[in-house]
Design a protein around this motif. Structure first.
Motif, PDB file in Angstrom:
ATOM      1  N   ASP A 272       0.870  -1.180   0.000  1.00 22.37           N
ATOM      2  CA  ASP A 272       0.000   0.000   0.000  1.00 22.37           C
ATOM      3  C   ASP A 272       0.903   1.225   0.000  1.00 22.37           C
ATOM      4  OD1 ASP A 272      -1.693   2.146   0.405  1.00 22.37           O
ATOM      5  OD2 ASP A 272      -2.837   1.172   2.004  1.00 22.37           O
ATOM      6  N   PRO A 273       1.119   1.840  -1.160  1.00 19.30           N
ATOM      7  CA  PRO A 273       2.060   2.958  -1.232  1.00 19.30           C
ATOM      8  C   PRO A 273       1.589   4.216  -0.508  1.00 19.30           C
ATOM      9  CG  PRO A 273       1.001   2.609  -3.353  1.00 19.30           C
ATOM     10  CD  PRO A 273       0.559   1.498  -2.458  1.00 19.30           C
ATOM     11  N   GLU A 274       0.344   4.258  -0.093  1.00 17.45           N
ATOM     12  CA  GLU A 274      -0.199   5.442   0.575  1.00 17.45           C
ATOM     13  C   GLU A 274      -0.014   5.428   2.093  1.00 17.45           C
ATOM     14  OE1 GLU A 274      -1.332   7.974  -1.284  1.00 17.45           O
ATOM     15  OE2 GLU A 274      -0.781   6.702  -2.990  1.00 17.45           O
ATOM     16  N   VAL A 275       0.193   4.263   2.682  1.00 13.44           N
ATOM     17  CA  VAL A 275       0.269   4.175   4.146  1.00 13.44           C
ATOM     18  C   VAL A 275       1.633   4.678   4.634  1.00 13.44           C
ATOM     19  CG1 VAL A 275       1.085   1.777   4.274  1.00 13.44           C
ATOM     20  CG2 VAL A 275      -0.272   2.715   6.125  1.00 13.44           C
ATOM     21  N   PRO A 276       1.629   5.571   5.627  1.00 16.64           N
ATOM     22  CA  PRO A 276       2.909   6.074   6.154  1.00 16.64           C
ATOM     23  C   PRO A 276       3.555   5.063   7.098  1.00 16.64           C
ATOM     24  CG  PRO A 276       1.096   7.064   7.357  1.00 16.64           C
ATOM     25  CD  PRO A 276       0.478   6.223   6.257  1.00 16.64           C
ATOM     26  N   PRO A 277       4.843   5.221   7.375  1.00 17.73           N
ATOM     27  CA  PRO A 277       5.501   4.336   8.336  1.00 17.73           C
ATOM     28  C   PRO A 277       4.943   4.543   9.741  1.00 17.73           C
ATOM     29  CG  PRO A 277       6.999   6.061   7.594  1.00 17.73           C
ATOM     30  CD  PRO A 277       5.746   6.206   6.805  1.00 17.73           C
ATOM     31  N   SER A 278       5.051   3.504  10.558  1.00 18.42           N
ATOM     32  CA  SER A 278       4.500   3.543  11.919  1.00 18.42           C
ATOM     33  C   SER A 278       5.276   4.459  12.853  1.00 18.42           C
ATOM     34  CB  SER A 278       4.451   2.131  12.507  1.00 18.42           C
ATOM     35  OG  SER A 278       5.756   1.590  12.631  1.00 18.42           O
ATOM     36  N   GLY A 279       6.470   4.839  12.480  1.00 17.57           N
ATOM     37  CA  GLY A 279       7.302   5.705  13.313  1.00 17.57           C
ATOM     38  C   GLY A 279       8.686   5.822  12.706  1.00 17.57           C
TER      39      GLY A 279
ATOM     40  N   PRO B  27       6.808  -0.066  -5.600  1.00 19.37           N
ATOM     41  CA  PRO B  27       6.622   1.340  -5.942  1.00 19.37           C
ATOM     42  C   PRO B  27       7.232   2.272  -4.893  1.00 19.37           C
ATOM     43  CG  PRO B  27       4.684   0.557  -4.831  1.00 19.37           C
ATOM     44  CD  PRO B  27       5.613  -0.626  -4.966  1.00 19.37           C
ATOM     45  N   GLU B  28       7.212   3.537  -5.167  1.00 13.54           N
ATOM     46  CA  GLU B  28       7.609   4.541  -4.172  1.00 13.54           C
ATOM     47  C   GLU B  28       6.568   4.510  -3.055  1.00 13.54           C
ATOM     48  OE1 GLU B  28      10.288   6.802  -2.659  1.00 13.54           O
ATOM     49  OE2 GLU B  28      10.514   6.292  -4.754  1.00 13.54           O
ATOM     50  N   LEU B  29       7.034   4.558  -1.821  1.00 12.02           N
ATOM     51  CA  LEU B  29       6.128   4.539  -0.670  1.00 12.02           C
ATOM     52  C   LEU B  29       5.992   5.940  -0.074  1.00 12.02           C
ATOM     53  CD1 LEU B  29       7.326   1.278   1.139  1.00 12.02           C
ATOM     54  CD2 LEU B  29       5.471   1.543  -0.532  1.00 12.02           C
ATOM     55  N   ALA B  30       4.946   6.131   0.703  1.00 13.40           N
ATOM     56  CA  ALA B  30       4.690   7.412   1.363  1.00 13.40           C
ATOM     57  C   ALA B  30       5.872   7.805   2.256  1.00 13.40           C
ATOM     58  CB  ALA B  30       3.415   7.329   2.197  1.00 13.40           C
ATOM     59  N   ALA B  31       6.117   9.087   2.347  1.00 11.93           N
ATOM     60  CA  ALA B  31       7.203   9.624   3.180  1.00 11.93           C
ATOM     61  C   ALA B  31       6.850   9.506   4.660  1.00 11.93           C
ATOM     62  CB  ALA B  31       7.453  11.081   2.800  1.00 11.93           C
TER      63      ALA B  31
ATOM     64  N   CYS C 125       7.232  -2.474   6.643  1.00 11.32           N
ATOM     65  CA  CYS C 125       6.237  -3.324   6.001  1.00 11.32           C
ATOM     66  C   CYS C 125       5.569  -2.514   4.889  1.00 11.32           C
ATOM     67  CB  CYS C 125       5.206  -3.792   7.019  1.00 11.32           C
ATOM     68  SG  CYS C 125       3.859  -4.748   6.290  1.00 11.32           S
ATOM     69  N   ALA C 126       5.562  -3.056   3.688  1.00  9.69           N
ATOM     70  CA  ALA C 126       4.994  -2.350   2.548  1.00  9.69           C
ATOM     71  C   ALA C 126       3.469  -2.379   2.548  1.00  9.69           C
ATOM     72  CB  ALA C 126       5.527  -2.941   1.245  1.00  9.69           C
ATOM     73  N   ALA C 127       2.860  -3.221   3.372  1.00  3.69           N
ATOM     74  CA  ALA C 127       1.398  -3.301   3.435  1.00  3.69           C
ATOM     75  C   ALA C 127       0.809  -2.347   4.469  1.00  3.69           C
ATOM     76  CB  ALA C 127       0.956  -4.731   3.743  1.00  3.69           C
TER      77      ALA C 127
ATOM     78  N   HIS D 161       2.089 -10.222   6.135  1.00  4.08           N
ATOM     79  CA  HIS D 161       2.461  -9.164   5.182  1.00  4.08           C
ATOM     80  C   HIS D 161       3.866  -9.502   4.691  1.00  4.08           C
ATOM     81  CE1 HIS D 161      -0.297  -6.146   7.507  1.00  4.08           C
ATOM     82  NE2 HIS D 161      -0.990  -7.016   6.784  1.00  4.08           N
ATOM     83  N   PRO D 162       4.033  -9.982   3.465  1.00  6.03           N
ATOM     84  CA  PRO D 162       5.316 -10.548   3.038  1.00  6.03           C
ATOM     85  C   PRO D 162       6.357  -9.572   2.497  1.00  6.03           C
ATOM     86  CG  PRO D 162       3.698 -10.838   1.327  1.00  6.03           C
ATOM     87  CD  PRO D 162       2.966 -10.221   2.499  1.00  6.03           C
ATOM     88  N   ILE D 163       5.968  -8.352   2.150  1.00  6.54           N
ATOM     89  CA  ILE D 163       6.899  -7.444   1.475  1.00  6.54           C
ATOM     90  C   ILE D 163       7.389  -6.373   2.442  1.00  6.54           C
ATOM     91  CG2 ILE D 163       7.240  -5.872  -0.477  1.00  6.54           C
ATOM     92  CD1 ILE D 163       6.457  -8.697  -1.357  1.00  6.54           C
ATOM     93  N   ILE D 164       8.708  -6.227   2.522  1.00  9.25           N
ATOM     94  CA  ILE D 164       9.306  -5.153   3.312  1.00  9.25           C
ATOM     95  C   ILE D 164      10.169  -4.294   2.405  1.00  9.25           C
ATOM     96  CG2 ILE D 164       9.300  -6.381   5.515  1.00  9.25           C
ATOM     97  CD1 ILE D 164      12.351  -6.893   5.038  1.00  9.25           C
ATOM     98  N   ARG D 165      10.455  -3.094   2.886  1.00 10.06           N
ATOM     99  CA  ARG D 165      11.386  -2.199   2.204  1.00 10.06           C
ATOM    100  C   ARG D 165      12.390  -1.729   3.241  1.00 10.06           C
ATOM    101  NH1 ARG D 165      12.587   3.086   1.420  1.00 10.06           N
ATOM    102  NH2 ARG D 165      13.110   3.790  -0.657  1.00 10.06           N
ATOM    103  N   SER D 166      13.616  -1.546   2.836  1.00 16.57           N
ATOM    104  CA  SER D 166      14.598  -0.999   3.758  1.00 16.57           C
ATOM    105  C   SER D 166      14.114   0.370   4.236  1.00 16.57           C
ATOM    106  CB  SER D 166      15.950  -0.849   3.068  1.00 16.57           C
ATOM    107  OG  SER D 166      16.864  -0.208   3.946  1.00 16.57           O
ATOM    108  N   PHE D 167      14.351   0.667   5.510  1.00 14.98           N
ATOM    109  CA  PHE D 167      14.019   1.974   6.078  1.00 14.98           C
ATOM    110  C   PHE D 167      15.305   2.705   6.460  1.00 14.98           C
ATOM    111  CE2 PHE D 167      11.687   4.715   9.272  1.00 14.98           C
ATOM    112  CZ  PHE D 167      10.853   5.324   8.359  1.00 14.98           C
TER     113      PHE D 167
END
Length: 117
Positions: free
Chosen positions: A6-13, A83-87, A32-34, A58-64
């Protein structure tokens, strides 16, 4: 777009959610990309990112980490083209590695070597 990303969801912190709650520390961070959950990598003592995958499915992660834009798919143990994820796209640039500042034990390298030894 699949429900795995979900490219619109921001990181949890800005740090590992569980380590922050428990007063722990991490080596590197994964997002987590989801759902945006930030967890610590498998080189970290508690491995919260992969624990999140096992519990949430949720199987997909992105480096933070700053300057890193790779995704990983736990299901296939391979890179994923996401895709690009939310900032924001990484932890704060002024945070230490490992981190967070003030909670990393002086013998952190020895602790990791003993765990992986």
């Amino acid at each position: 777009m699949s429900s795995d990303v979900d490219p619109e969801v921001p990181p949890s912190g800005t740090g590992c959610a569980e380590c922050d709650a428990q007063g722990g520390w991490w080596v590197h961070l994964r997002r987590c990309a989801a759902c945006g959950h930030i967890g610590c990598c498998d080189d970290s003592p508690m491995r919260h990112a992969s624990a999140h995958w096992r519990s949430s499915r949720h199987p997909i992660i992105r480096s933070f980490e700053p300057g890193e834009d790779w995704f990983w798919d736990f299901r296939t143990d391979s890179y994923y083209d996401g895709p690009e994820l939310a900032a924001p796209r990484s932890r704060p640039l002024d945070e230490t590695v490992p981190g967070p500042r003030g909670r990393v034990p002086a013998d952190w390298m020895a602790q990791l070597q003993a765990r992986n030894g």
